[in-house]
Design an enzyme around this catalytic site. Structure first.
Site, short mmCIF file in Angstrom:
data_model
loop_
_atom_site.label_atom_id
_atom_site.label_comp_id
_atom_site.label_asym_id
_atom_site.label_seq_id
_atom_site.Cartn_x
_atom_site.Cartn_y
_atom_site.Cartn_z
N SER A 30 46.80 17.33 -78.44
CA SER A 30 47.35 16.25 -79.25
C SER A 30 48.85 16.36 -79.48
O SER A 30 49.52 15.35 -79.69
CB SER A 30 46.63 16.20 -80.60
N ASP A 177 49.06 15.31 -92.11
CA ASP A 177 47.96 16.26 -91.95
C ASP A 177 48.42 17.70 -91.88
O ASP A 177 47.61 18.63 -91.92
CB ASP A 177 47.12 15.90 -90.72
N HIS A 180 50.12 18.01 -87.00
CA HIS A 180 50.76 17.35 -85.87
C HIS A 180 52.23 17.04 -86.15
O HIS A 180 52.57 16.56 -87.23
CB HIS A 180 50.01 16.07 -85.52
#
Length: 201
Positions: A30, A177, A180
């Site tokens: 990601s 979060d 990321h």
């Protein structure tokens, strides 16, 4: 007639230039897939622009998938190598292995196998190192962090020891979060990679 000949020569030159373009393949998770952002804003897209701006004739293929692990990357790699025929493979994997508490020895084996497969197809390899947050415990973190240097030494690949240097845990550089990288971090990620990547071009 002369105009047609010149036109044909120009077309041949353009086709030759296009054919000469090499492929740079990014196999990641990601972080390289730019989760939470538009892919055009991610560090891989910035890399494509940097290459063009500096006159490097490379086509960047971003084969990164959010949530992918080293095992997933290893499984996908043979088909990617066959299809894209890259001159350079950038491997950015392992973060999800660590977050799931997978054995560092297995991560090392998977990354080494990826490097071996890429080099067997004539590609250079750049490995991007990942570090875990402190809540995973010192013993596991130490074993995990040793993996990337060990693979690079064993397989003679280039290495960025800590891909998220200046990003991980830094105020304003992470999304809500806390995992990321944010939009503001993408240029820094590119700068973390570029000095090691450039000599491989």
């Amino acid at each position: 007639m002369r105009a047609l000949l010149l036109s044909g020569c120009l077309a041949l030159v353009l086709l030759t230039q296009q054919a000469a373009a090499q492929t740079l393949l990014v196999v990641g998770d990601s972080i390289s897939a730019a989760l939470g952002l538009d892919t055009s804003q991610g560090w891989v897209a910035l890399l494509q622009k940097r290459l063009a701006d500096e006159g490097y004739d490379y086509r960047v293929v971003n084969a990164s998938i959010s949530g992918d692990t080293s095992a997933g990357g290893l499984a996908r790699l043979p088909a990617l190598l066959a299809e894209e025929k890259p001159a350079l493979v950038v491997i950015e994997l392992g973060g999800n292995d660590g977050l799931r508490g997978m054995a560092p020895a297995q991560l090392q084996q998977n990354l080494a196998s990826m490097a071996q497969k890429a080099r067997a197809e004539g590609a250079k390899v750049l490995l991007l190192g990942i570090q875990l947050p402190p809540n995973y415990g010192p013993r596991y973190i130490e074993a995990f962090s040793r993996v990337y240097g060990a693979v690079a030494a064993q397989e003679k690949t280039a290495l960025v020891p800590f891909f998220l240097e200046g990003v991980g845990g830094v105020q304003g550089m992470m999304q809500a979060d806390g995992i990321h990288p944010a939009l503001a971090a993408q240029p820094r990620l590119l700068e973390n990679v570029w000095p090691t990547l450039k000599p491989l071009l």
